[in-house]
Structure formats: structure tokens, C-alpha cells
Design a protein around this motif. Structure first.
Motif, PDB file in Angstrom:
ATOM      1  N   THR A 139       0.841  -1.213  -0.251  1.00  0.00           N
ATOM      2  CA  THR A 139       0.003   0.120   0.093  1.00  0.00           C
ATOM      3  C   THR A 139       0.810   1.294   0.072  1.00  0.00           C
ATOM      4  O   THR A 139       0.349   2.427   0.411  1.00  0.00           O
ATOM      5  CB  THR A 139      -0.945   0.015   1.230  1.00  0.00           C
ATOM      6  N   SER A 148       2.748   7.683   2.814  1.00  0.00           N
ATOM      7  CA  SER A 148       1.485   7.533   3.146  1.00  0.00           C
ATOM      8  C   SER A 148       0.672   6.390   2.387  1.00  0.00           C
ATOM      9  O   SER A 148       0.970   6.096   1.230  1.00  0.00           O
ATOM     10  CB  SER A 148       0.782   8.838   2.659  1.00  0.00           C
ATOM     11  N   PHE A 149      -0.249   5.721   3.111  1.00  0.00           N
ATOM     12  CA  PHE A 149      -1.188   4.851   2.682  1.00  0.00           C
ATOM     13  C   PHE A 149      -1.778   5.075   1.482  1.00  0.00           C
ATOM     14  O   PHE A 149      -2.540   6.058   1.247  1.00  0.00           O
ATOM     15  CB  PHE A 149      -2.051   4.548   3.729  1.00  0.00           C
ATOM     16  N   SER A 151      -4.700   4.291  -0.455  1.00  0.00           N
ATOM     17  CA  SER A 151      -6.109   3.711  -0.245  1.00  0.00           C
ATOM     18  C   SER A 151      -6.894   3.135  -1.391  1.00  0.00           C
ATOM     19  O   SER A 151      -7.665   1.987  -1.251  1.00  0.00           O
ATOM     20  CB  SER A 151      -7.298   4.608   0.407  1.00  0.00           C
ATOM     21  N   VAL A 154      -6.779  -0.857  -1.300  1.00  0.00           N
ATOM     22  CA  VAL A 154      -7.792  -1.534  -0.454  1.00  0.00           C
ATOM     23  C   VAL A 154      -8.553  -2.736  -1.287  1.00  0.00           C
ATOM     24  O   VAL A 154      -8.833  -3.882  -0.601  1.00  0.00           O
ATOM     25  CB  VAL A 154      -8.641  -0.711   0.350  1.00  0.00           C
ATOM     26  N   THR A 183      -5.753   3.495   8.900  1.00  0.00           N
ATOM     27  CA  THR A 183      -5.449   2.557   7.872  1.00  0.00           C
ATOM     28  C   THR A 183      -5.637   0.990   8.248  1.00  0.00           C
ATOM     29  O   THR A 183      -6.186   0.474   7.481  1.00  0.00           O
ATOM     30  CB  THR A 183      -4.236   3.105   7.120  1.00  0.00           C
ATOM     31  N   THR A 186      -9.286  -0.112   8.276  1.00  0.00           N
ATOM     32  CA  THR A 186      -9.681  -0.136   7.025  1.00  0.00           C
ATOM     33  C   THR A 186      -9.287  -1.535   6.393  1.00  0.00           C
ATOM     34  O   THR A 186     -10.054  -2.033   5.853  1.00  0.00           O
ATOM     35  CB  THR A 186      -9.012   0.847   5.994  1.00  0.00           C
ATOM     36  N   CYS A 187      -8.035  -1.549   6.764  1.00  0.00           N
ATOM     37  CA  CYS A 187      -7.638  -3.076   6.056  1.00  0.00           C
ATOM     38  C   CYS A 187      -8.136  -4.424   6.777  1.00  0.00           C
ATOM     39  O   CYS A 187      -8.308  -5.272   6.179  1.00  0.00           O
ATOM     40  CB  CYS A 187      -5.898  -3.018   6.340  1.00  0.00           C
TER      41      CYS A 187
END
Ligand code: DX5
Ligand code: ZN
Length: 219
Positions: A139, A148-149, A151, A154, A183, A186-187
Motif C-alpha cells: 500500500t 502515506s497509505f 487507499s 484496499v 488505515t 480499513t485493512c
């Protein structure tokens, strides 16, 4: 609290104090130790190789999860497993002999993992999903901690979870890059089994109590 596994990425630890960092995160509740191997070629950063994995092994009471970001990883599979890797994960873009390499990892008694860059489609690893014990979803662009992730990645977690069900496969889904409390949630909701976290675990004071809080925040 979820039962997701947390694999602290030692890339964000103090390399000059690796033995103590390993012991502290282990006491703090880490499930695996994630080791990022970079060759300055597949990715624009250099980290560590087999001798360091070997030196870490006697101090590691939990599995060593070794993420190879190197060109032609097939050259070093035997040595990384001899050094003590429990999981050995290869990038689909890094080798022309992926299937053979995954089979070799398993035949040498380690768990085989496969991973892909954010820009690489899930389609490109589907032919190998029945062979692997672990799929690592990146990610961030591999190479550095503290990014930074992304998104938009996902969806790959969800697709891997569905594919596993539909095809009766049994790999673990691991996510790596930009994992922090928000995050992580979310994962986990998307189906992650293991979360890699570097900066989110090793930030702040270098104490077991602080690392425990950081790990609990992710779970
Ligand atoms: C990046 C590595 C990651 C990295 C994650 O190429 O694969 O394991 O250490 O670091 P954070 O958690 O800080 O994004
Ligand atoms: Zn990694």
C-alpha cells in the motif's frame, strides 16, 4: 479488538540495537518480525542481507517474515532460508522464474509469499495463488518506511479475500505500507490477516510499554 497479526517492520527500528529492539517488540506483543531486504536495484534503497537475518535469528522467538525487494531473488533463496527466514516473500516483477522459486521455498521448508507493486495488477499473480502461503499487498511504493497509505489498493485485499473463498485457497493476506490506527482498521475490515507496520510501531519512546501501546492501537 481484532485478532489481526502485527508484524513490526524492523526498517524503522534502531539497527544499531537490533537485538534489543527485537526483544522489546516481541514482549510488546508483536506476532511476526518483518524484515525488508532491498538491493538498491529493484528499489532505490539498500538495507540488509542474509548475514543480518542470521544474526537476528537466535534472538527471534516469533516468525521472521522476510520481504525480498531484490532483482533475481532466486540467487539467494537457499541462503535466506538457511539464515532463518520463516516466510520468504518475492515480488512478481523481480524474477522470470517465479513458480520454480516459490516451489523451491516450500521444498526447503519455509513458507512462500508473493507480492506486487501498487501499479501491478492482481491478475498477474493469480496463476500463483494456489502455490503460496501468503500474499502481501503493498500500500506504498516499495523502498522506504514512513510513506502515506494508498487507499486505492484496499480493493486488492477484498479481491484476494473473495478469490480465496471462491477457489478454496488458504494464503494469509498481509498488508504493508502506511499502516497506522485508521488505515489498520480499513485493512482489517477489508480482510487483512497480517499488518506490517514500521513507523507506527517504533515511533516514540524505545520502551516495551510504548511499543505495546502502539501495537494495541493497530489491533
Ligand atoms: C517498504 C517496506 C515496508 C516499510 C513500512 O518498502 O516494505 O515494510 O518498512 O513502513 P511504514 O509502516 O512506516 O510505512
Ligand atoms: Zn516490507
Amino acid at each position: 479488538r481484532s485478532n489481526v497479526k502485527i508484524a513490526p517492520s524492523l526498517l524503522s527500528s534502531d539497527f544499531a540495537d537490533l537485538k534489543n529492539e527485537i526483544e522489546k517488540v516481541t514482549h510488546a506483543g508483536a506476532d511476526w518480525l518483518h524484515v525488508d531486504v532491498m538491493d538498491g536495484n529493484f528499489v532505490p534503497n539498500l538495507t540488509l542481507g542474509m548475514p543480518i537475518v542470521k544474526a537476528m535469528k537466535p534472538h527471534a522467538k516469533i516468525p521472521l517474515d522476510v520481504h525480498l525487494m531484490i532483482e533475481k531473488p532466486e540467487r539467494y533463496i537457499e541462503q535466506f532460508i538457511a539464515a532463518g527466514s520463516d516466510y520468504l516473500t518475492l515480488h512478481v516483477e523481480s524474477t522470470d522464474v517465479l513458480e520454480e522459486s516459490l516451489k523451491k521455498i516450500k521444498s526447503l521448508g519455509a513458507k512462500a509469499g508473493i507480492t506486487l507493486r501498487p501499479k501491478t495488477s492482481l491478475e498477474s499473480i493469480k496463476p500463483y495463488l494456489h502455490l503460496v502461503d501468503l500474499v502481501l499487498v503493498m500500500t506504498v511504493e516499495p523502498g522506504f518506511g514512513g510513506q502515506s497509505f494508498m487507499s486505492e489498493q484496499v480493493q486488492k485485499i477484498k479481491d484476494l479475500k473473495n478469490w480465496r473463498e471462491e477457489n478454496s485457497a488458504n494464503y494469509l493476506i498481509e498488508v504493508d505500507g502506511g499502516i497506522a490506527a485508521g488505515t489498520a482498521q480499513t485493512c482489517i475490515a477489508a480482510g487483512a490477516d497480517v499488518l506490517v507496520a514500521g513507523s507506527a510501531v517504533f515511533k516514540g519512546e524505545k520502551t516495551v510499554e510504548n511499543y505495546r501501546q502502539n501495537i494495541q492501537a493497530l489491533k
